[in-house]
Design a protein around this motif. Structure first.
Motif, short mmCIF file in Angstrom:
data_model
loop_
_atom_site.label_atom_id
_atom_site.label_comp_id
_atom_site.label_asym_id
_atom_site.label_seq_id
_atom_site.Cartn_x
_atom_site.Cartn_y
_atom_site.Cartn_z
N SER A 188 46.17 40.71 -27.41
CA SER A 188 45.89 39.28 -27.57
C SER A 188 46.49 38.47 -26.43
O SER A 188 45.86 37.56 -25.88
CB SER A 188 46.43 38.79 -28.92
OG SER A 188 46.27 37.40 -29.06
N LYS A 189 47.72 38.80 -26.06
CA LYS A 189 48.39 38.07 -24.98
C LYS A 189 47.69 38.24 -23.64
O LYS A 189 47.70 37.36 -22.80
CB LYS A 189 49.85 38.52 -24.86
CG LYS A 189 50.75 38.02 -25.99
CD LYS A 189 52.18 38.48 -25.78
CE LYS A 189 53.10 37.91 -26.85
NZ LYS A 189 54.52 38.35 -26.66
N ASN A 190 47.07 39.40 -23.44
CA ASN A 190 46.43 39.69 -22.17
C ASN A 190 44.96 39.28 -22.11
O ASN A 190 44.39 39.21 -21.01
CB ASN A 190 46.56 41.18 -21.85
CG ASN A 190 47.94 41.57 -21.40
OD1 ASN A 190 48.27 41.48 -20.22
ND2 ASN A 190 48.78 41.98 -22.33
N GLU B 41 49.02 42.38 -30.74
CA GLU B 41 49.64 41.22 -30.10
C GLU B 41 49.61 41.36 -28.58
O GLU B 41 49.35 40.39 -27.85
CB GLU B 41 51.07 41.04 -30.59
CG GLU B 41 51.73 39.77 -30.07
CD GLU B 41 53.17 39.62 -30.53
OE1 GLU B 41 53.54 38.53 -30.98
OE2 GLU B 41 53.92 40.62 -30.42
#
Length: 211
Positions: free
Chosen positions: A40-42, A37
């Protein structure tokens, strides 16, 4: 072999779906999903695809550890992340925190049952499990120590990247072991045969109660 492969694929699909349910619950995740996660966010890459990519990168670590992947190892990389990515849009996050907790526990239960299904197929460990056993065999670390060290590093890295750490992280750590312990004998044919056969029964042809 066809039945075992089918069992493997079903287990991996359910495993990915269970991970997606836990993500959408929004109360915390297991260490490897926290890392996925955070990445994914970065990067903007879907979390399911990140799971597949990190699985492949972990598999590369098997080379210096002299581990050999099986069919199940490769299938794990290809199927779990894809199943997770396709399930995420189908599940919505509840508003009430009690519903979120219940949703997370349901996802954990699904992962526990799915683990019993795909491990019971006996077609090779997942890339992360193989990493733990490889560390144990190569360097002599106890498996629990290798797992603790790797997963603590993964968890902290994922948290620093913005992955969700919370109540769900604790719940997963507490619940997943007993859930797999219960589900694995149900789907592992060899374990069932061992449980219902003693050495005396094997020699004398007598049935014996399970242990």
């Amino acid at each position: 072999m066809i039945l075992r492969f089918s069992q493997l694929i079903v287990g991996l699909i359910l495993f990915g779906a269970g991970c997606a349910v836990m993500v959408d619950a929004g109360i915390g995740l297991d260490p490897w999903t926290v890392l996925a996660e955070g990445i994914s966010k970065n990067t903007g890459i879907g979390i399911g695809w990140v799971v597949s990519i990190t699985g492949f990168l972990v598999l590369l670590l098997w080379i210096p550890l002299r581990q050999k992947p099986g069919v199940g190892t490769v299938a794990n990389i290809l199927v779990v992340g894809a199943a997770m990515q396709f399930t995420l849009p189908l599940v919505s996050t509840p508003d009430h925190w009690i519903a979120r907790v219940a949703m997370f526990i349901a996802g954990t239960a699904l992962v526990g049952v799915a683990s019993g299904i795909y491990i019971g197929a006996r077609l090779g460990p997942g890339p992360r499990d193989g990493l733990m056993t490889g560390i144990h065999q190569r360097w002599g670390w106890p498996i629990w120590a290798g797992r603790l060290g790797v997963e603590a590093t993964v968890l902290v890295t994922g948290w620093l990247l913005g992955g969700t750490v919370g109540l769900g992280t604790v719940l997963f750590a507490v619940l997943i072991g007993p859930m797999v312990h219960v589900s694995l004998p149900v789907f592992d044919g060899r374990a069932r045969r061992r449980r219902h056969t003693t050495p005396a029964a094997a020699v004398g042809g007598l049935s014996a109660p399970g242990t």
